[in-house]
Design an enzyme around this catalytic site. Sequence first.
Site, PDB file in Angstrom:
ATOM      1  N   LYS A  44       0.886  -1.177   0.000  1.00  0.00           N
ATOM      2  CA  LYS A  44       0.000   0.000   0.000  1.00  0.00           C
ATOM      3  C   LYS A  44       0.920   1.221   0.000  1.00  0.00           C
ATOM      4  O   LYS A  44       1.407   1.646   1.037  1.00  0.00           O
ATOM      5  CB  LYS A  44      -0.864  -0.031   1.264  1.00  0.00           C
ATOM      6  N   SER A  67       4.666   8.459   9.739  1.00  0.00           N
ATOM      7  CA  SER A  67       4.778   9.347  10.897  1.00  0.00           C
ATOM      8  C   SER A  67       4.497   8.569  12.191  1.00  0.00           C
ATOM      9  O   SER A  67       3.851   7.519  12.180  1.00  0.00           O
ATOM     10  CB  SER A  67       3.783  10.491  10.740  1.00  0.00           C
ATOM     11  N   CYS A 101      13.599  10.776   6.808  1.00  0.00           N
ATOM     12  CA  CYS A 101      13.543  10.434   8.238  1.00  0.00           C
ATOM     13  C   CYS A 101      14.930  10.479   8.844  1.00  0.00           C
ATOM     14  O   CYS A 101      15.079  10.486  10.055  1.00  0.00           O
ATOM     15  CB  CYS A 101      12.940   9.055   8.419  1.00  0.00           C
ATOM     16  N   GLU A 135       8.817  17.431  14.412  1.00  0.00           N
ATOM     17  CA  GLU A 135       9.435  16.985  13.160  1.00  0.00           C
ATOM     18  C   GLU A 135       8.851  17.869  12.056  1.00  0.00           C
ATOM     19  O   GLU A 135       7.674  17.750  11.706  1.00  0.00           O
ATOM     20  CB  GLU A 135       9.101  15.519  12.888  1.00  0.00           C
TER      21      GLU A 135
HETATM   22  P1  NAD Z   1       2.136   9.238   7.011  1.00  0.00           P
HETATM   23  O1  NAD Z   1       2.162   8.639   8.378  1.00  0.00           O
HETATM   24  O2  NAD Z   1       1.220  10.381   6.758  1.00  0.00           O
HETATM   25  O3  NAD Z   1       1.723   8.120   5.928  1.00  0.00           O
HETATM   26  C1  NAD Z   1       2.361   6.858   5.905  1.00  0.00           C
HETATM   27  C2  NAD Z   1       1.361   5.843   5.349  1.00  0.00           C
HETATM   28  O4  NAD Z   1       0.245   5.785   6.223  1.00  0.00           O
HETATM   29  C3  NAD Z   1       0.839   6.213   3.968  1.00  0.00           C
HETATM   30  O5  NAD Z   1       0.765   5.062   3.175  1.00  0.00           O
HETATM   31  C4  NAD Z   1      -0.529   6.794   4.271  1.00  0.00           C
HETATM   32  O6  NAD Z   1      -1.449   6.594   3.231  1.00  0.00           O
HETATM   33  C5  NAD Z   1      -0.959   6.056   5.515  1.00  0.00           C
HETATM   34  N1  NAD Z   1      -1.831   6.871   6.370  1.00  0.00           N
HETATM   35  C6  NAD Z   1      -1.853   8.224   6.478  1.00  0.00           C
HETATM   36  N2  NAD Z   1      -2.793   8.602   7.360  1.00  0.00           N
HETATM   37  C7  NAD Z   1      -3.384   7.479   7.818  1.00  0.00           C
HETATM   38  C8  NAD Z   1      -4.416   7.210   8.773  1.00  0.00           C
HETATM   39  N3  NAD Z   1      -5.038   8.185   9.408  1.00  0.00           N
HETATM   40  N4  NAD Z   1      -4.734   5.930   9.011  1.00  0.00           N
HETATM   41  C9  NAD Z   1      -4.112   4.935   8.382  1.00  0.00           C
HETATM   42  N5  NAD Z   1      -3.126   5.125   7.475  1.00  0.00           N
HETATM   43  C10 NAD Z   1      -2.763   6.375   7.204  1.00  0.00           C
HETATM   44  O7  NAD Z   1       3.643   9.598   6.636  1.00  0.00           O
HETATM   45  P2  NAD Z   1       4.164  10.384   5.372  1.00  0.00           P
HETATM   46  O8  NAD Z   1       3.796  11.818   5.529  1.00  0.00           O
HETATM   47  O9  NAD Z   1       3.779   9.688   4.128  1.00  0.00           O
HETATM   48  O10 NAD Z   1       5.737  10.206   5.544  1.00  0.00           O
HETATM   49  C11 NAD Z   1       6.531  11.033   6.339  1.00  0.00           C
HETATM   50  C12 NAD Z   1       6.765  10.439   7.702  1.00  0.00           C
HETATM   51  O11 NAD Z   1       7.358   9.151   7.573  1.00  0.00           O
HETATM   52  C13 NAD Z   1       7.736  11.261   8.543  1.00  0.00           C
HETATM   53  O12 NAD Z   1       7.260  11.298   9.858  1.00  0.00           O
HETATM   54  C14 NAD Z   1       9.031  10.462   8.449  1.00  0.00           C
HETATM   55  O13 NAD Z   1       9.925  10.643   9.519  1.00  0.00           O
HETATM   56  C15 NAD Z   1       8.503   9.072   8.415  1.00  0.00           C
HETATM   57  N6  NAD Z   1       9.491   8.164   7.853  1.00  0.00           N
HETATM   58  C16 NAD Z   1      10.137   7.344   8.718  1.00  0.00           C
HETATM   59  C17 NAD Z   1      11.101   6.487   8.246  1.00  0.00           C
HETATM   60  C18 NAD Z   1      11.831   5.570   9.185  1.00  0.00           C
HETATM   61  O14 NAD Z   1      12.567   4.739   8.708  1.00  0.00           O
HETATM   62  N7  NAD Z   1      11.655   5.684  10.490  1.00  0.00           N
HETATM   63  C19 NAD Z   1      11.411   6.468   6.876  1.00  0.00           C
HETATM   64  C20 NAD Z   1      10.725   7.315   6.024  1.00  0.00           C
HETATM   65  C21 NAD Z   1       9.756   8.162   6.525  1.00  0.00           C
END
Ligand code: NAD
Length: 500
Positions: free
Chosen positions: A173, A226, A281, A381
Amino acid sequence: METLQHWAGGAALKSTGDRLGDVTDPATGQVTRQVAFATEADVEAVIAAARDAFPLWRDTSLTKRTQILFRFRELLNARADELAAIITSEHGKVLSDAAGEVARGQEVVEFACGMPHLLKGSATENASTGIDVSSIRQPLGVVGIISPFNFPAMVPMWFFPIAIAAGNTVVLKPSEKVPSAALWLAELWREAGLPDGVFNVLHGDKVAVDGLLTHPDVKSVSFVGSTPIARYVYETGTAHGKRVQALGGAKNHAVVLPDADLDLAADQAINAGFGSAGERCMAISAVVAVGSCGDALVEKIAERARGLRTGDGRRGCDMGPLVTAAARDRVSGYVDAGEAAGASLVVDGRGVSPDAEGEGFFVGPTLFDHVTTDMSIYTDEIFGPVLSVVRVDTYDEAVALINANPYGNGTAIFTNDGGAARRFQNEVEVGMIGINVPVPVPMAYYSFGGWKNSLFGDTHAHGTEGVHFFTRGKVVTTRWIDPARRGESGELDLGFPRNS
Ligand code: NAD
């Protein structure tokens, strides 16, 4: 306008619903295509495709599985530029950065090509008299991968090459903001000869995520995103009996000691702070200047930041746009808040004049000095090109700052003192440490993951931890009677069996 659909059983699968998301080119601000958002019926259909493909794939020999992985690696290598261009067109990062992302993902494919070795179990002859014991690892079944927008190819590739090589079938996904890379990868798998249904793509939002988290046929979930969503995914997935690894957000510090090479530290602060417009990240967002080095360091970082060219990632610029208009507004809101809170705004990226056509989502490199730990630019962040310099008097204060932070993804120290670096490595409560290296993303054969609110679950991504996550252990205890001794069975004994 093109509407991207799910991918199941080796072909596009049209959504049964009509909810759509816009996909934009962040450098121009134009909506370029739309993506279907899954209904519950779509979730069911895509998971069913993966479930149906599992028995045959699980029993496909390791030799055949690995040959397909090799072919996938070769195709990816030959066509990496195509994938990089797709990433730039939907995420906005500059082309060279997108190519770097593809290369890091490819390293996991190469690691997974060694699966025959990685899956070897162990065997013990005569653990007890006439009894042998062996251990094997078997695939889980259907595994779910939920990925963020900031690495449309690399983050999915942290997981699926290992999952597939180990004999699982996958439902990916991807982030709805960057859906095309996943479909391109699906086509590549088909070209490489992967049987239909082993790799599937489910597009959408919370409906798709909740479907993966609760469906009984999904055995594990690997999530990256996140922190609030990572926590939700971990709690919901485990409550439904799944194995979950959920990697969350970050706030990464780089400590600069007074004896450091300040030019190296300034270069690396720029690379790690503004690479991918800070949407990593592992981005450094707080530089902790220790003792007397603050003024000189800030001057060097500012000089370099002012020289960066912001614009369309296809035009050879240093830094691209933010992913969406909302992300841009959020980041410039943080710059407003930092200024209002009294931090010194040394370089202001608001109102940057980008080298781009149209209405892209740009904020230029931004540098704050004299940031304090109560300011939102420090606590949150930001996920944008905003670098904060915090000044402290001692090394101990710097480490205390990092250890008090709720995140623990990555950190770095810049120093020429090996003893200080060694102490830092020992004391700091963070999962990935760089010593004179700013973005310490481990190699594919090590495992990637943070501590504290940066990871829920106990298994990191890729490396041997990844192999462990995508397989289950089984121990087999065997007795075969020597043909010469048939009929000489032991006496009946209802006691708990003791080894002899
Ligand atoms: P996000 O949490 O908004 O989305 C991640 C995934 O979750 C997406 O596929 C999205 O569709 C889904 N999602 C979003 N809202 C949701 C909800 N309410 N319920 C269920 N699923 C939901 O993150 P983003 O904005 O796409 O990515 C950035 C974040 O990811 C930053 O916080 C970054 O630090 C983190 N990140 C972490 C790593 C790591 O290795 N720790 C790596 C890359 C990114």
